[in-house]
Design a protein around this motif. Structure first.
Motif, PDB file in Angstrom:
ATOM      1  N   LEU A  66       0.817  -1.214   0.000  1.00 60.02           N
ATOM      2  CA  LEU A  66       0.000   0.000   0.000  1.00 60.02           C
ATOM      3  C   LEU A  66       0.853   1.267   0.000  1.00 60.02           C
ATOM      4  CD1 LEU A  66      -2.695  -1.131   2.596  1.00 60.02           C
ATOM      5  CD2 LEU A  66      -3.095  -0.697   0.156  1.00 60.02           C
ATOM      6  N   GLY A  67       1.933   1.249   0.789  1.00 59.46           N
ATOM      7  CA  GLY A  67       2.805   2.421   0.850  1.00 59.46           C
ATOM      8  C   GLY A  67       3.460   2.716  -0.494  1.00 59.46           C
ATOM      9  N   GLY A  68       3.926   1.672  -1.161  1.00 60.72           N
ATOM     10  CA  GLY A  68       4.533   1.861  -2.470  1.00 60.72           C
ATOM     11  C   GLY A  68       3.535   2.368  -3.497  1.00 60.72           C
ATOM     12  N   LEU A  69       2.314   1.853  -3.423  1.00 64.72           N
ATOM     13  CA  LEU A  69       1.279   2.278  -4.366  1.00 64.72           C
ATOM     14  C   LEU A  69       0.885   3.735  -4.134  1.00 64.72           C
ATOM     15  CD1 LEU A  69      -0.509   1.364  -6.659  1.00 64.72           C
ATOM     16  CD2 LEU A  69      -2.164   0.509  -4.991  1.00 64.72           C
ATOM     17  N   ARG A  70       0.808   4.150  -2.864  1.00 68.75           N
ATOM     18  CA  ARG A  70       0.489   5.550  -2.550  1.00 68.75           C
ATOM     19  C   ARG A  70       1.558   6.486  -3.118  1.00 68.75           C
ATOM     20  NH1 ARG A  70       0.779   7.407   2.286  1.00 68.75           N
ATOM     21  NH2 ARG A  70      -0.937   8.887   2.347  1.00 68.75           N
ATOM     22  N   GLU A  71       2.820   6.120  -2.948  1.00 69.41           N
ATOM     23  CA  GLU A  71       3.898   6.980  -3.429  1.00 69.41           C
ATOM     24  C   GLU A  71       3.905   7.044  -4.956  1.00 69.41           C
ATOM     25  OE1 GLU A  71       6.981   9.676  -3.074  1.00 69.41           O
ATOM     26  OE2 GLU A  71       5.548   8.905  -1.604  1.00 69.41           O
ATOM     27  N   LEU A  72       3.700   5.923  -5.603  1.00 64.61           N
ATOM     28  CA  LEU A  72       3.641   5.917  -7.066  1.00 64.61           C
ATOM     29  C   LEU A  72       2.480   6.778  -7.554  1.00 64.61           C
ATOM     30  CD1 LEU A  72       4.536   4.874  -9.836  1.00 64.61           C
ATOM     31  CD2 LEU A  72       3.075   2.858  -9.455  1.00 64.61           C
ATOM     32  N   THR A  73       1.356   6.692  -6.863  1.00 62.17           N
ATOM     33  CA  THR A  73       0.195   7.504  -7.218  1.00 62.17           C
ATOM     34  C   THR A  73       0.512   8.984  -7.097  1.00 62.17           C
ATOM     35  OG1 THR A  73      -1.347   5.773  -6.478  1.00 62.17           O
ATOM     36  CG2 THR A  73      -2.201   8.019  -6.622  1.00 62.17           C
ATOM     37  N   ALA A  74       1.102   9.385  -5.977  1.00 63.26           N
ATOM     38  CA  ALA A  74       1.420  10.790  -5.748  1.00 63.26           C
ATOM     39  C   ALA A  74       2.390  11.323  -6.794  1.00 63.26           C
ATOM     40  CB  ALA A  74       1.997  10.978  -4.349  1.00 63.26           C
ATOM     41  N   LEU A  75       3.443  10.579  -7.090  1.00 64.49           N
ATOM     42  CA  LEU A  75       4.429  11.023  -8.071  1.00 64.49           C
ATOM     43  C   LEU A  75       3.802  11.157  -9.458  1.00 64.49           C
ATOM     44  CD1 LEU A  75       7.538   8.909  -6.985  1.00 64.49           C
ATOM     45  CD2 LEU A  75       7.212  11.373  -6.705  1.00 64.49           C
ATOM     46  N   THR A  76       2.924  10.235  -9.789  1.00 66.58           N
ATOM     47  CA  THR A  76       2.274  10.267 -11.097  1.00 66.58           C
ATOM     48  C   THR A  76       1.390  11.497 -11.236  1.00 66.58           C
ATOM     49  OG1 THR A  76       2.301   7.843 -11.226  1.00 66.58           O
ATOM     50  CG2 THR A  76       0.785   9.007 -12.692  1.00 66.58           C
ATOM     51  N   VAL A  77       0.628  11.810 -10.173  1.00 62.70           N
ATOM     52  CA  VAL A  77      -0.231  12.991 -10.203  1.00 62.70           C
ATOM     53  C   VAL A  77       0.613  14.258 -10.265  1.00 62.70           C
ATOM     54  CG1 VAL A  77      -1.960  14.334  -8.944  1.00 62.70           C
ATOM     55  CG2 VAL A  77      -2.117  11.840  -8.994  1.00 62.70           C
ATOM     56  N   GLU A  78       1.651  14.332  -9.447  1.00 63.66           N
ATOM     57  CA  GLU A  78       2.508  15.517  -9.418  1.00 63.66           C
ATOM     58  C   GLU A  78       3.172  15.781 -10.772  1.00 63.66           C
ATOM     59  OE1 GLU A  78       3.908  15.609  -4.741  1.00 63.66           O
ATOM     60  OE2 GLU A  78       5.105  14.515  -6.192  1.00 63.66           O
TER      61      GLU A  78
END
Length: 205
Positions: A166-178
């Motif tokens: 979950l932590g890795g997926l959250r970070e990937l999501t944030a970077l993609t949006v940014e």
């Protein structure tokens, strides 16, 4: 709340006011970002008054936390509903990942605010974070303790591994949006990572 504000012009009660305010905050975050949003922005979008706002929430931060909690609950329900417990385990993984991507793609500003801006609230946001991660972990444990996973001899995911995923997926999501990239692009990496963590274990020779 007094009888004078208990029901709005459309006949809605307190929950109707609350939902309108959460929608108002959502629109403000999409337009201005959470940091630059004011209570005035929220009530203008909600077409209500500051008096109504403060009848429901003590502050902008409290409204924000309520919005994120609602968003997380809706995401979990959507993922659970998308997964057929009797389906093969790898089909379940893709269904869950697709439902996650569909949800965040429909509300990218809220997703980024949850990941990046909520921690800045400090102690006020800690219960929200722990509750959200706990609920998401519970969901993963439940989804992997299903007929489809058991049929393949796969055990439910452990809570520590669920948190790593979950932590890795959250970070990937944030970077993609940014970066302004297409969120659909995280689907295959999410499926690959989940398959590697949840799938058959390779025993060293």
């Amino acid at each position: 709340m007094s009888d004078a504000v208990a029901v709005d012009a459309d006949g809605q009660g307190a929950q109707g006011f609350r939902d309108r305010l959460l929608d108002g905050l959502t629109r403000a975050i999409e337009e201005r970002g959470y940091r630059d949003t004011t209570v005035a922005d929220i009530v203008r979008n909600a077409r209500t008054s500051k008096r109504t706002f403060y009848g429901e929430f003590a502050s902008k931060e409290e409204c924000f936390i309520a919005l994120l909690r609602t968003n997380n609950d809706e995401m979990i329900v959507g993922i659970r509903d998308a997964v057929a417990p009797d389906a093969d385990w790898d089909v379940q993984i893709r269904s869950a990942a697709t439902a996650y991507v569909d949800h965040i793609a429909s509300r990218t500003a809220i997703t980024l605010s949850w990941i990046r801006e909520a921690p800045a609230l400090g102690a006020a946001a800690l219960p929200l974070h722990r509750l959200a991660m706990g609920a998401l972990t519970d969901m993963l444990v439940d989804l992997t303790d299903s007929p489809g996973f058991r049929r393949s001899g796969l055990p439910p995911i452990s809570r520590p591994l669920a948190l790593i995923l979950l932590g890795g997926l959250r970070e990937l999501t944030a970077l993609t949006v940014e970066d302004g990239d297409d969120l659909r692009g995280i689907l295959e990496p999410a499926v690959t990572a989940a398959t590697a963590i949840l799938g058959p274990r390779v025993t060293p020779a």
